[in-house]
Design an enzyme around this catalytic site. Structure first.
Site, PDB file in Angstrom:
ATOM      1  N   GLY A  29       8.232  -2.143  -1.003  1.00  0.00           N
ATOM      2  CA  GLY A  29       8.265  -1.139   0.053  1.00  0.00           C
ATOM      3  C   GLY A  29       8.282  -1.785   1.421  1.00  0.00           C
ATOM      4  N   THR A  31      10.727  -2.097   3.745  1.00  0.00           N
ATOM      5  CA  THR A  31      11.761  -1.761   4.724  1.00  0.00           C
ATOM      6  C   THR A  31      11.253  -0.936   5.895  1.00  0.00           C
ATOM      7  OG1 THR A  31      12.415   0.219   3.479  1.00  0.00           O
ATOM      8  CG2 THR A  31      13.565  -1.846   2.954  1.00  0.00           C
ATOM      9  N   ASN A 102       2.830  -2.627  -2.125  1.00  0.00           N
ATOM     10  CA  ASN A 102       2.729  -1.719  -0.991  1.00  0.00           C
ATOM     11  C   ASN A 102       3.539  -0.438  -1.151  1.00  0.00           C
ATOM     12  OD1 ASN A 102       2.463  -1.036   2.059  1.00  0.00           O
ATOM     13  ND2 ASN A 102       4.675  -1.258   1.747  1.00  0.00           N
ATOM     14  N   TYR A 177      -1.727  12.776  -3.241  1.00  0.00           N
ATOM     15  CA  TYR A 177      -1.815  11.470  -2.591  1.00  0.00           C
ATOM     16  C   TYR A 177      -3.209  10.852  -2.737  1.00  0.00           C
ATOM     17  CZ  TYR A 177      -1.295   7.803   0.914  1.00  0.00           C
ATOM     18  OH  TYR A 177      -1.242   6.585   1.557  1.00  0.00           O
TER      19      TYR A 177
END
Length: 271
Positions: A29, A31, A102, A177
């Site tokens: 992750g 980017t 991540n 979440y």
């Protein structure tokens, strides 16, 4: 911690570059948000970084702006994608010294107005629940599961799992979440227990507060609320990749308090 590798060209000098070459780090992750902040800090410190994203084209474009970095396509929910990505990163870097788990998705994927119009858990769509859990929990498991046997065979390595503040784990309106992050933290602690005394260390790293990552709609936050910059993750993740962190295991490090934590650790070590 590292040996010479094919991707040294472009890697800068710094604390993560030694006689054997740069430290080799896989950041999932990578980017945007925290992942990009950590990948940037690591690359600027001299590490050779493989950063991943679901879009291989975007991952390569982002990596092109960082010294010594490569971009790799990876969907952490897909076991075959994980195997291909780790194979590619391991081959192109000549190994992986540290994994930064991540990659994750947030509440906006199931409720775009979760800050102003929170929903009860019974209103959360099942597909959305599964997508968040598969990314934030199963994704950590799959990537670590693929990397760990290779690290053990190589004689050691480091795993850093990105976490969140404890309040996020039980806040109203934060299904799925919150549960996904609570479970990923429990997974990390068990990983640390399983890997104790093996040469592979596992630690948790979290920002320490609401952070500008794109997961949180800034216009929905009360006025005057201070946000952390994603760059807060840079110093602790670079330290965790350095020789100074050798043997550090099963720690929960809060980035916003890192200097204080490190100072206290050093003081205790000298006493």
């Amino acid at each position: 911690m590292s040996a010479s590798l094919p991707v040294q060209a472009g890697a800068g000098d710094g604390p993560l570059t030694g006689p054997g070459g740069p430290v080799r780090v896989l950041v999932t992750g990578g980017t945007s948000g925290l992942g990009l902040a950590m990948a940037t800090a690591l690359a600027e410190a001299g590490a050779a970084v493989a950063l991943t994203g679901r879009s291989g084209l975007r991952a390569k474009a982002v990596a092109a702006d960082l010294p010594g970095a490569i971009g790799v396509e990876l969907d952490v929910r897909d076991e075959s994608s994980v195997t291909r990505a780790v194979d590619e990163a391991w081959s192109r870097l000549g190994g992986v010294d540290m994994l930064v788990n991540n990659a994750g998705i947030g509440m906006r994927t199931v409720n775009p107005r979760f800050m102003t119009d929170p929903r009860g858990f019974w209103e959360v769509p099942v597909d959305g629940f599964r997508a968040v859990v598969e990314t934030n929990l199963t994704g950590y498991f799959l990537v670590a599961r693929e990397v760990t046997p290779r690290m053990l065979a190589a004689g050691g390595g480091r795993i850093v799992n990105i976490a969140v503040s404890s309040s996020t784990m039980h806040r109203a309106g934060f299904v799925p979440y919150g549960p996904s992050r609570a479970a990923s933290e429990a997974l990390s602690r068990i990983m640390a227990a399983d890997l104790r005394d093996t040469g592979v260390t596992v630690n948790l790293l979290l920002p320490g507060g609401a952070t500008v990552t794109g997961m949180l709609p800034l216009d929905a936050v009360p006025e005057g609320h201070a946000f952390l910059d994603s760059a807060v993750m840079g110093p602790p993740v670079v330290w965790l990749a350095s020789d100074d962190a050798s043997g550090v295991h099963d720690e929960r490090i809060v980035a916003a308090d890192f200097e204080h934590w490190l100072r206290d650790r050093t003081t205790v070590g000298r006493s």
